[in-house]
Write a protein that holds these residues in place. Structure first.
Motif, short mmCIF file in Angstrom:
data_model
loop_
_atom_site.label_atom_id
_atom_site.label_comp_id
_atom_site.label_asym_id
_atom_site.label_seq_id
_atom_site.Cartn_x
_atom_site.Cartn_y
_atom_site.Cartn_z
N ILE A 245 0.85 -1.20 0.00
CA ILE A 245 0.00 0.00 0.00
C ILE A 245 0.88 1.24 0.00
CG2 ILE A 245 -0.16 0.09 2.54
CD1 ILE A 245 -3.09 1.01 0.35
N SER A 246 0.47 2.27 -0.73
CA SER A 246 1.07 3.60 -0.57
C SER A 246 0.06 4.64 -1.02
CB SER A 246 2.38 3.73 -1.34
OG SER A 246 2.27 3.16 -2.60
N SER A 247 0.35 5.89 -0.67
CA SER A 247 -0.50 7.01 -1.08
C SER A 247 0.31 7.95 -1.95
CB SER A 247 -1.04 7.76 0.15
OG SER A 247 -2.04 7.01 0.79
N PRO A 248 -0.36 8.62 -2.90
CA PRO A 248 0.35 9.55 -3.79
C PRO A 248 0.74 10.83 -3.07
CG PRO A 248 -2.00 9.60 -4.26
CD PRO A 248 -1.80 8.54 -3.21
N ARG A 249 1.94 11.31 -3.33
CA ARG A 249 2.45 12.49 -2.64
C ARG A 249 1.58 13.71 -2.93
NH1 ARG A 249 8.17 14.30 -4.40
NH2 ARG A 249 8.59 12.12 -3.98
N THR A 250 1.14 13.84 -4.19
CA THR A 250 0.41 15.04 -4.57
C THR A 250 -1.09 14.78 -4.71
OG1 THR A 250 0.88 14.57 -6.88
CG2 THR A 250 2.37 16.06 -5.76
N GLY A 251 -1.54 13.69 -4.15
CA GLY A 251 -2.97 13.37 -4.22
C GLY A 251 -3.33 12.77 -5.56
N ASP A 265 -2.91 7.70 3.47
CA ASP A 265 -4.28 8.12 3.68
C ASP A 265 -5.09 6.85 3.94
OD1 ASP A 265 -6.94 8.79 3.47
OD2 ASP A 265 -6.68 10.08 1.71
N PRO A 266 -5.71 6.74 5.12
CA PRO A 266 -6.45 5.50 5.44
C PRO A 266 -7.51 5.18 4.39
CG PRO A 266 -6.57 7.05 7.29
CD PRO A 266 -5.77 7.72 6.22
N GLY A 267 -7.99 6.24 3.71
CA GLY A 267 -8.97 6.02 2.65
C GLY A 267 -8.41 5.27 1.45
N ASP A 268 -7.10 5.21 1.34
CA ASP A 268 -6.48 4.46 0.24
C ASP A 268 -6.41 2.96 0.52
OD1 ASP A 268 -6.05 6.58 -1.54
OD2 ASP A 268 -4.18 7.16 -0.56
N TRP A 273 -9.80 -5.27 2.13
CA TRP A 273 -8.63 -5.80 2.82
C TRP A 273 -8.90 -5.99 4.32
CZ3 TRP A 273 -3.43 -3.27 0.81
CH2 TRP A 273 -3.30 -3.57 -0.55
N ARG A 274 -9.94 -5.35 4.80
CA ARG A 274 -10.23 -5.44 6.24
C ARG A 274 -10.79 -6.83 6.56
NH1 ARG A 274 -11.69 0.63 8.03
NH2 ARG A 274 -10.27 1.58 6.55
N ARG A 275 -10.43 -7.26 7.74
CA ARG A 275 -10.83 -8.60 8.19
C ARG A 275 -10.32 -9.69 7.25
NH1 ARG A 275 -14.71 -5.16 9.29
NH2 ARG A 275 -15.69 -5.39 7.26
N ARG A 276 -9.19 -9.45 6.61
CA ARG A 276 -8.64 -10.43 5.68
C ARG A 276 -7.28 -10.86 6.23
NH1 ARG A 276 -9.82 -11.50 0.19
NH2 ARG A 276 -8.04 -12.52 -0.80
N ASP A 277 -6.93 -12.14 6.04
CA ASP A 277 -5.60 -12.60 6.46
C ASP A 277 -4.58 -12.14 5.44
OD1 ASP A 277 -6.46 -13.83 8.73
OD2 ASP A 277 -6.68 -15.80 7.82
N MET A 278 -3.77 -11.19 5.81
CA MET A 278 -2.76 -10.73 4.87
C MET A 278 -1.68 -9.90 5.54
SD MET A 278 -5.25 -7.98 2.95
CE MET A 278 -4.26 -7.96 1.50
N THR A 279 -0.54 -9.82 4.86
CA THR A 279 0.54 -8.93 5.27
C THR A 279 0.59 -7.78 4.27
OG1 THR A 279 1.80 -10.85 6.02
CG2 THR A 279 3.01 -8.78 5.80
N VAL A 280 0.63 -6.54 4.76
CA VAL A 280 0.62 -5.38 3.88
C VAL A 280 1.83 -4.50 4.17
CG1 VAL A 280 -0.63 -3.30 3.18
CG2 VAL A 280 -1.89 -5.40 3.70
#
Length: 304
Positions: A245-251, A265-268, A273-280
């Motif tokens: 996961i990453s967020s864009p610097r300039t939106g 940005d948590p919105g990204d 992905w929530r409640r899923r077995d994974m490594t991010v």
DNA sequence: GCATGTCAAGTTGTG
DNA sequence: CACAACTTGACATGC
């Protein structure tokens, strides 16, 4: 289980990794080169121990190890092997300490060779160097118990299918230590999840799904579809799914979104992905501060 | 001390 | 057609 990972470096913690250059080494006689390299490698494995303890203290569940943990190890002139280093045995024990600590505390470890590793290249010398680099990283991965060596599919050379075909042929000839860990990641310019998934599914190569790259370099798949299909391959090999996961610097919408922002940005973070077995892995310039903030922002919404 | 330029490698897209 | 972006700091050099 859901966990976030940190990539390579810290912003505010006293953990550092050293490196050196071929140019610098070339000014020294061989024995002094090995002394210098030995000191750097020992410093780096000791700081990897420190990194794992720090990650543990911060509640972070994974750590990506810098490619040049042992700098210039596969270089044609300056390259070396562990048993040439004066401190080789101490370094080996330090790696073992890392392996035990990571296993005890369930810290997932990965490697991410950089852009010079290109298995799809039409140039045999490029492929040969890439294989050598992968073998080196697999040796380290084995020593510290890392289960992932993640790379991109490489160049297109005007024909993606032909390039993937070459990739497949090279892949088949890789040593087990590499093949058991090798994963493919969708990138932000060439290979989308839609390009890679059929290839990965057919050969059972886990796909590290990078949702930021997917947003920069989209295809006909939704985030949900790409997550599910990549996850199915991980399930087949009996390992937990890995994503980035990453967020864009300039939106989104103001110039190129490719450069990474300091924080996420948590919105990204995709809802699926929530409640899923994974490594991010969190790819953000503020490093551990970004991971900590994101974990706080999302609160208990991930596992419950 | 501190600022600056350099550092093994590949490929693509931009200026 | 040359060169920066990928990702990023560490190190050597020069003031």
């Amino acid at each position: 289980m859901f966990s976030f990972g940190l990539c390579c470096l810290f912003k505010n913690e006293a953990v550092s990794f050293r490196t050196t250059t071929v140019k610098n080494l070339s000014t020294l006689p061989r024995d002094l080169q090995l002394v210098k390299l030995s000191q750097i490698c020992l410093h780096n494995t000791q700081n990897l121990e420190l990194a794992l303890k720090t990650v543990r203290r911060l509640g972070i569940g994974a750590f990506r190890i810098m490619s040049p943990l042992f700098p210039r190890m596969t270089h044609p002139q300056a390259g070396y092997s562990m048993n040439e280093l004066p401190d080789g045995e101490v370094i080996g024990r330090s790696l073992e300490t890392c392996r035990i600590f990571a296993a005890e505390h369930h810290i997932r470890l990965s490697f991410h060779p950089d852009q010079f590793v290109v298995l799809s290249s039409p140039h045999p010398a490029v492929v040969a160097n890439s294989i050598q680099e992968l073998v080196y990283q697999a040796t380290l991965a084995e020593a510290v118990g890392a289960d992932v060596i993640n790379i991109h599919a490489g160049g297109v050379y005007g024909d993606k299918q032909a390039a993937l075909q070459r990739f497949g042929e090279v892949y088949d000839g890789l040593p087990d230590a590499v093949r058991n860990r090798l994963t493919l990641e969708n990138d932000d310019v060439s290979y989308t999840p839609e390009d890679l998934l059929p290839f990965c599914e057919q050969r059972t190569i886990p796909l590290v799904y990078d949702v930021h790259h997917h947003r920069c370099n989209p295809d006909n798949l939704t985030i949900e579809e790409a997550t599910e299909r990549a996850g199915a391959i991980w399930k087949t090999v009996g390992r937990e799914q890995y994503c980035h996961i990453s967020s864009p610097r300039t939106g989104w919408g103001n110039g190129t979104p490719k450069p990474h922002a300091d924080y996420i940005d948590p919105g990204d973070v995709p809802g699926c992905w929530r409640r899923r077995d994974m490594t991010v892995d969190v790819e953000a310039k503020a490093k551990e501060l970004a991971v900590i903030r994101l974990m706080n922002d999302l609160g208990g919404n991930l596992n419950e």
